[in-house]
Design an enzyme around this catalytic site. Structure first.
Site, PDB file in Angstrom:
ATOM      1  N   SER A   8       0.834  -1.199   0.000  1.00  7.69           N
ATOM      2  CA  SER A   8       0.000   0.000   0.000  1.00  7.69           C
ATOM      3  C   SER A   8       0.874   1.256   0.000  1.00  7.69           C
ATOM      4  CB  SER A   8      -0.971  -0.052   1.181  1.00  7.69           C
ATOM      5  OG  SER A   8      -1.995   0.903   1.058  1.00  7.69           O
ATOM      6  N   ASP A  20     -10.124  -4.742  -4.349  1.00 13.37           N
ATOM      7  CA  ASP A  20      -9.473  -3.762  -3.482  1.00 13.37           C
ATOM      8  C   ASP A  20     -10.151  -2.414  -3.711  1.00 13.37           C
ATOM      9  OD1 ASP A  20      -7.827  -1.953  -2.175  1.00 13.37           O
ATOM     10  OD2 ASP A  20      -5.958  -2.901  -2.848  1.00 13.37           O
ATOM     11  N   HIS A  27      -7.904  -5.509   0.144  1.00 12.25           N
ATOM     12  CA  HIS A  27      -6.679  -4.714   0.087  1.00 12.25           C
ATOM     13  C   HIS A  27      -5.439  -5.457   0.565  1.00 12.25           C
ATOM     14  CE1 HIS A  27      -4.169  -1.239  -0.163  1.00 12.25           C
ATOM     15  NE2 HIS A  27      -4.041  -1.087   1.150  1.00 12.25           N
TER      16      HIS A  27
END
Length: 279
Positions: free
Chosen positions: A118, A225, A254
């Site tokens: 991320s 996601d 995610h």
């Protein structure tokens, strides 16, 4: 200091703690050692979380022959700084480079791989642009890279809304969300404007920062996601280049390393590293 809560399937692994002097003060680093490592691995965590949530990933990497090092980024976890404030992501990249120096000092001459999730994917991508000659492989999980629309939407508002990350957006496994919600080292409040501005700047910097040559790159993403949608990341990954291996997980949210098919994801990671390291 509050105890961190790892995701429920975290593989137990012995860990050590280090404190370095980072760009913004004390930088907390976890190390999961291996007695005779074949390579070293750096793990860059995501926004609002901390390195302790990656014990399961570290356990798989140690079993694969790595010594693993993972900082809590400035303003996160047990490191110094105002909570979740990142004024300049170049400082965070410099901190990760400092941790790489710790890993090299402990294990001189071993290959180094970098894994970023991320926000950590944005940090890792920039690290690879700046220091690709030091890396043997790069792995990006749900990376904030390319056409991520959230910063622009938030910066257009007079006030950033107090809308924390929904634990349900992380994984189909409800135990992962429950552990995240109960973790005192996770930030459960709103994003802060300086950090959103820093995201916008670094997204542009990475877009304009050039490719990473022939560096082996693994891109892992869930096709459900909703925090970092796959199509926007694809734009950035393709610009970053490298010798790309893509693994998209159907139905995954995610956090692919904490998803219901995480054993498959970790197997994909270690198989990719075998190929990149010539093993």
């Amino acid at each position: 200091m509050p105890e961190s809560r790892e995701h429920p399937d975290a593989v137990p692994a012995e860990s050590r703690e280090h404190t370095l002097t980072g760009a913004r003060g004390a930088l907390f680093v976890r190390e999961w050692p291996h007695p005779r490592p074949r390579y070293t691995a750096l793990v860059a965590h995501g926004y609002g979380e901390h390195s302790g949530r990656y014990a399961g990933v570290a356990g798989a990497l140690v079993a694969h022959g790595a010594s693993v090092f993972a900082p809590d980024h400035a303003g996160h976890g047990r490191s110094a700084g105002e909570r979740v404030v990142v004024e300049d992501f170049e400082d965070v990249v410099a901190d990760v480079h400092l941790v790489a120096g710790l890993a090299r000092a402990a294990h001189p001459g071993l290959p180094l791989v970098l894994i970023g999730h991320s926000m950590g994917g944005l940090i890792a991508a920039r690290y690879a642009q700046r220091h690709r000659e030091e890396l043997s492989a790069l792995a990006l999980s749900g990376p904030v890279i390319g056409a991520w629309e959230l910063p622009g939407r938030l910066l257009a508002l007079d006030e950033i809304p107090d809308t924390p990350i929904s634990p349900a957006a992380l994984s189909r496994d409800p135990a992962v969300g429950a552990a995240y919600a109960a973790d005192p080292l996770v930030w459960h409040g709103p994003m802060k404007r300086p950090t959103v501005e820093a995201f916008a700047r670094m997204l542009r910097t990475v877009d304009e920062g050039g490719d990473v040559g022939s560096l082996p790159v693994l891109w892992l993403h869930g096709d459900d996601d909703r925090l970092v949608p796959l199509p926007g990341s694809r734009v950035g990954v393709e610009r970053l280049g490298g010798a790309l291996t893509e693994r998209v997980h159907a139905g995954a949210r995610h956090e692919v390393f904490h998803e219901t098919d995480r054993a498959e994801t970790l197997a994909q990671l270690t198989a990719f590293l075998d190929g990149a390291l010539g093993r």
